[in-house]
Structures are given as C-alpha cells and as structure tokens.
Enzyme design. Structure first.
Site, PDB file in Angstrom:
ATOM      1  N   SER A 174       0.863  -1.189   0.000  1.00  0.00           N
ATOM      2  CA  SER A 174       0.000   0.000   0.000  1.00  0.00           C
ATOM      3  C   SER A 174       0.893   1.230   0.000  1.00  0.00           C
ATOM      4  O   SER A 174       2.051   1.152   0.442  1.00  0.00           O
ATOM      5  CB  SER A 174      -0.858   0.012   1.273  1.00  0.00           C
ATOM      6  OG  SER A 174      -1.529   1.251   1.411  1.00  0.00           O
ATOM      7  N   TYR A 211      -2.290  -0.990  10.359  1.00  0.00           N
ATOM      8  CA  TYR A 211      -2.277  -1.200   8.904  1.00  0.00           C
ATOM      9  C   TYR A 211      -0.969  -0.673   8.304  1.00  0.00           C
ATOM     10  O   TYR A 211      -0.310  -1.360   7.524  1.00  0.00           O
ATOM     11  CB  TYR A 211      -3.482  -0.486   8.288  1.00  0.00           C
ATOM     12  CG  TYR A 211      -3.647  -0.709   6.795  1.00  0.00           C
ATOM     13  CD1 TYR A 211      -4.178  -1.895   6.306  1.00  0.00           C
ATOM     14  CD2 TYR A 211      -3.280   0.275   5.867  1.00  0.00           C
ATOM     15  CE1 TYR A 211      -4.338  -2.103   4.942  1.00  0.00           C
ATOM     16  CE2 TYR A 211      -3.436   0.073   4.509  1.00  0.00           C
ATOM     17  CZ  TYR A 211      -3.966  -1.115   4.047  1.00  0.00           C
ATOM     18  OH  TYR A 211      -4.118  -1.311   2.691  1.00  0.00           O
TER      19      TYR A 211
HETATM   20  N1  LIG Z   1      -8.612  -0.465  -1.822  1.00  0.00           N
HETATM   21  C1  LIG Z   1      -7.580   0.323  -1.597  1.00  0.00           C
HETATM   22  O1  LIG Z   1      -7.695   1.547  -1.676  1.00  0.00           O
HETATM   23  C2  LIG Z   1      -6.231  -0.260  -1.251  1.00  0.00           C
HETATM   24  C3  LIG Z   1      -5.159   0.621  -1.149  1.00  0.00           C
HETATM   25  C4  LIG Z   1      -3.901   0.119  -0.841  1.00  0.00           C
HETATM   26  C5  LIG Z   1      -3.735  -1.231  -0.646  1.00  0.00           C
HETATM   27  N2  LIG Z   1      -4.794  -2.075  -0.745  1.00  0.00           N
HETATM   28  C6  LIG Z   1      -4.544  -3.495  -0.512  1.00  0.00           C
HETATM   29  O2  LIG Z   1      -5.043  -4.264  -1.581  1.00  0.00           O
HETATM   30  C7  LIG Z   1      -5.400  -5.553  -1.104  1.00  0.00           C
HETATM   31  C8  LIG Z   1      -6.815  -5.876  -1.568  1.00  0.00           C
HETATM   32  O3  LIG Z   1      -7.689  -4.948  -0.949  1.00  0.00           O
HETATM   33  P1  LIG Z   1      -9.125  -4.568  -1.514  1.00  0.00           P
HETATM   34  O4  LIG Z   1      -9.198  -3.107  -1.495  1.00  0.00           O
HETATM   35  O5  LIG Z   1      -9.429  -5.322  -2.741  1.00  0.00           O
HETATM   36  O6  LIG Z   1     -10.005  -5.085  -0.278  1.00  0.00           O
HETATM   37  P2  LIG Z   1     -11.303  -5.964  -0.185  1.00  0.00           P
HETATM   38  O7  LIG Z   1     -11.728  -5.869   1.227  1.00  0.00           O
HETATM   39  O8  LIG Z   1     -12.270  -5.609  -1.249  1.00  0.00           O
HETATM   40  O9  LIG Z   1     -10.740  -7.424  -0.506  1.00  0.00           O
HETATM   41  C9  LIG Z   1      -9.889  -8.081   0.384  1.00  0.00           C
HETATM   42  C10 LIG Z   1     -10.143  -9.574   0.253  1.00  0.00           C
HETATM   43  O10 LIG Z   1      -9.290 -10.223   1.198  1.00  0.00           O
HETATM   44  C11 LIG Z   1     -10.054 -11.189   1.885  1.00  0.00           C
HETATM   45  N3  LIG Z   1      -9.563 -11.418   3.234  1.00  0.00           N
HETATM   46  C12 LIG Z   1      -9.532 -10.529   4.259  1.00  0.00           C
HETATM   47  N4  LIG Z   1      -9.127 -11.130   5.384  1.00  0.00           N
HETATM   48  C13 LIG Z   1      -8.914 -12.432   5.070  1.00  0.00           C
HETATM   49  C14 LIG Z   1      -8.520 -13.569   5.817  1.00  0.00           C
HETATM   50  N5  LIG Z   1      -8.298 -13.509   7.133  1.00  0.00           N
HETATM   51  N6  LIG Z   1      -8.392 -14.751   5.174  1.00  0.00           N
HETATM   52  C15 LIG Z   1      -8.656 -14.844   3.837  1.00  0.00           C
HETATM   53  N7  LIG Z   1      -9.039 -13.810   3.083  1.00  0.00           N
HETATM   54  C16 LIG Z   1      -9.176 -12.623   3.702  1.00  0.00           C
HETATM   55  C17 LIG Z   1     -11.469 -10.603   1.942  1.00  0.00           C
HETATM   56  O11 LIG Z   1     -12.444 -11.607   2.187  1.00  0.00           O
HETATM   57  C18 LIG Z   1     -11.595  -9.939   0.594  1.00  0.00           C
HETATM   58  O12 LIG Z   1     -12.137 -10.788  -0.389  1.00  0.00           O
HETATM   59  C19 LIG Z   1      -5.234  -5.512   0.405  1.00  0.00           C
HETATM   60  O13 LIG Z   1      -4.009  -6.097   0.770  1.00  0.00           O
HETATM   61  C20 LIG Z   1      -5.236  -4.043   0.715  1.00  0.00           C
HETATM   62  O14 LIG Z   1      -4.546  -3.734   1.898  1.00  0.00           O
HETATM   63  C21 LIG Z   1      -6.043  -1.620  -1.035  1.00  0.00           C
END
Ligand SMILES: NC(=O)c1ccc[n+]([C@@H]2O[C@H](COP(=O)([O-])OP(=O)(O)OC[C@H]3O[C@@H](n4cnc5c(N)ncnc54)[C@H](O)[C@@H]3O)[C@@H](O)[C@H]2O)c1
Length: 247
Positions: free
Chosen positions: A121, A134
């Site tokens: 991130s 985080y």
């Molecule tokens: N959306 C953003 O703005 C953003 C920004 C920076 C980084 N990220 C990173 O991108 C990645 C994906 O995030 P996203 O935005 O798609 O989030 P999201 O919440 O839409 O998807 C995350 C997925 O991870 C799964 N997950 C969470 N905890 C879990 C566990 N204990 N066991 C198995 N699966 C689990 C959830 O069920 C979900 O399907 C993450 O690592 C997040 O930190 C997202």
C-alpha cells in the site's frame, strides 16, 4: 499452463488480479474466506504451510503467488487492542510471509523460476493517521518483499510489491467517517485526472510483474497511486489557473 495462486480474490483488487491473470493464460487458484476455490482464514498462521501443500498436491507446481488478501481498521492509536493489532498483522504481514516461505520451497523443489507479488500500500511507504496497525503491517511487507527478493534471487524467483493508492473497493466500507466528504477530499488530493483508481489498475501492475517483461525486476515496489506520493500536498489548488503558452 502456469499455475497462479491469488489470495483475497473473492472481490476487489484480488478479483481483478485473478481475472487479469486468467486473461493472460494462467491457471488461477483463488483463496479467500468465502467465494473462492480454496477457503481459508489466512489469520490462522499455522495452517498456511498445509494450505500451500494442498494446492501443490491438487493442482501441480505453483508458478505465481499473489499475496493480495488484506484487512484494514480505522482506529485511533490508543484504541487499538492487542487482538486488533495481532489480527491486522496476521492477515497483512504474517500470512504473506509464511505463504511465500512455503510456496518458494515448492518452487525451488519443482525447479520453477517463480514470481511472488505482494500487494502492499502507499501506507507501507508513508503513514496515515488512524491506521497504525495497517501502516506497520504494510511497511513490514515492503521489507519482507526485499528480504525474500535477496534470498530467492539465486533460485531465479522474483519477489516484488505493488503499492496501490486509493482504489474503490469495500475494504474501508466500515470505517467510521463521513464517506462523502472523505472521498471528495481524496478526489481533490489525487493528481491524476479521474481520481480514485480501479482494481484493474492494480491488476495491470501485477500482470506486468509476473510477465517475462519483468524478468530482471526484483525487490521493487511499483506504486500505483495516481501520483499521490509524488505530491506533498495539493498546492495546485491555491495557484492561479493553468495557462497554456503553446496554444
Ligand atoms: N482499496 C484500496 O484503496 C487499497 C489501497 C492500498 C492497498 N490495498 C490493498 O489491496 C489488497 C486488496 O484490498 P481490496 O481493497 O481489494 O479489499 P477488499 O476488502 O475488497 O478485498 C480483500 C479480500 O481479502 C479477503 N480477506 C480478508 N481477510 C482475510 C482472511 N483472514 N483470510 C482470507 N481472506 C481474507 C477478503 O475476504 C476480501 O475478499 C489488500 O491487501 C489491501 O490492503 C487496497
């Protein structure tokens, strides 16, 4: 066909990564709490080696691992309990490490010059209030990426990170804040036209990093944030309007 394992692929960025890799000809195995090929709670750190062994047994050699699953909570530093801290670290930091550890061992045993991509991130590079756990988990993931790149390079395995900025997904849907005002502030803050990124923008970076075009790239972080980290604050809002001197 190369086998790619994508965690957290039931929705959001992981779903787009799985779709993109499928489009690129990979045989994709998805992992998530629900709605995936392999159901697993990645917070259960001790079960991760067996999870990887099971995928290897059932599907054959693993060529690509994308550690995408992640979780976030908005809490003041003094409200973060030991449980909350441990949970965020377990999902965002411990799971990518131990999944990579076991997957890399299989890649080496199978003679596969594999690819590991960690979704970190912008918060792994610069902090943001309300997200101490985080931020810390993603900062650690950045150094895990470099550490494993250094150790796995001799086996031809590359390890890189993708650091997304603001991407429209449900990850922060439960955050206790004025969402409309928050998103409007971000839309002004992001330099690149269009504001928030899409999950497919992050998937594009992953598709590049696992491809032959990235053969010599390892230990790197590809920031996909529309220019947020490049710009300290939106000074342009306080400047006279842009005037084009060419036309
Ligand atoms: N959306 C953003 O703005 C953003 C920004 C920076 C980084 N990220 C990173 O991108 C990645 C994906 O995030 P996203 O935005 O798609 O989030 P999201 O919440 O839409 O998807 C995350 C997925 O991870 C799964 N997950 C969470 N905890 C879990 C566990 N204990 N066991 C198995 N699966 C689990 C959830 O069920 C979900 O399907 C993450 O690592 C997040 O930190 C997202």
């Amino acid at each position: 066909m190369t086998l790619a394992v994508v965690t957290g692929a039931a929705r959001g960025i992981g779903h787009a990564i799985a779709a993109g890799l499928t489009e690129d000809g990979y045989d994709v195995v998805t992992v998530d709490l629900a709605g995936a090929d392999v159901l697993a709670d990645l917070a259960d750190t001790r079960a991760l080696a067996e999870l990887v062994d099971g995928v290897r047994r059932e599907h054959g050699p693993i060529g690509v691992l994308v550690n995408n699953a992640g979780t976030a909570r908005l809490e003041h530093f003094n409200e973060i309990t030991v449980e909350s801290w441990r949970h965020v670290m377990a999902v965002n930091c411990d799971a990518p490490f131990f999944l990579s550890q076991r997957t890399a061992e299989h890649m080496i045993a199978d003679g596969v010059e594999g690819r590991i991509v960690n979704i970190s991130s912008k918060n792994g590079l610069v902090a943001e209030a309300g997200l101490a756990h985080y931020n810390a988990s993603k900062g650690a993931l950045e150094l895990i990426t470099k550490s494993l790149a250094a150790e796995l390079g001799p086996f031809g395995i590359t390890v890189n990170a993708v650091a997304p900025g603001m991407v429209a997904t449900p990850i922060d849907g439960d955050f206790p804040l004025d969402r409309a005002a928050f998103e409007a502030a971000w839309e002004e803050r992001i330099p690149l036209r269009g504001g928030y990124g899409a999950p497919s923008d992050v998937a594009g970076a992953v598709r590049y990093l696992v491809s032959g075009a990235a053969r010599y790239v390892t230990g790197s972080t590809l920031v996909v944030d529309g220019g947020v980290l490049a710009d300290q604050m939106p000074r342009r809002r306080f400047m006279p309007p842009y005037r084009n001197s060419v036309s």
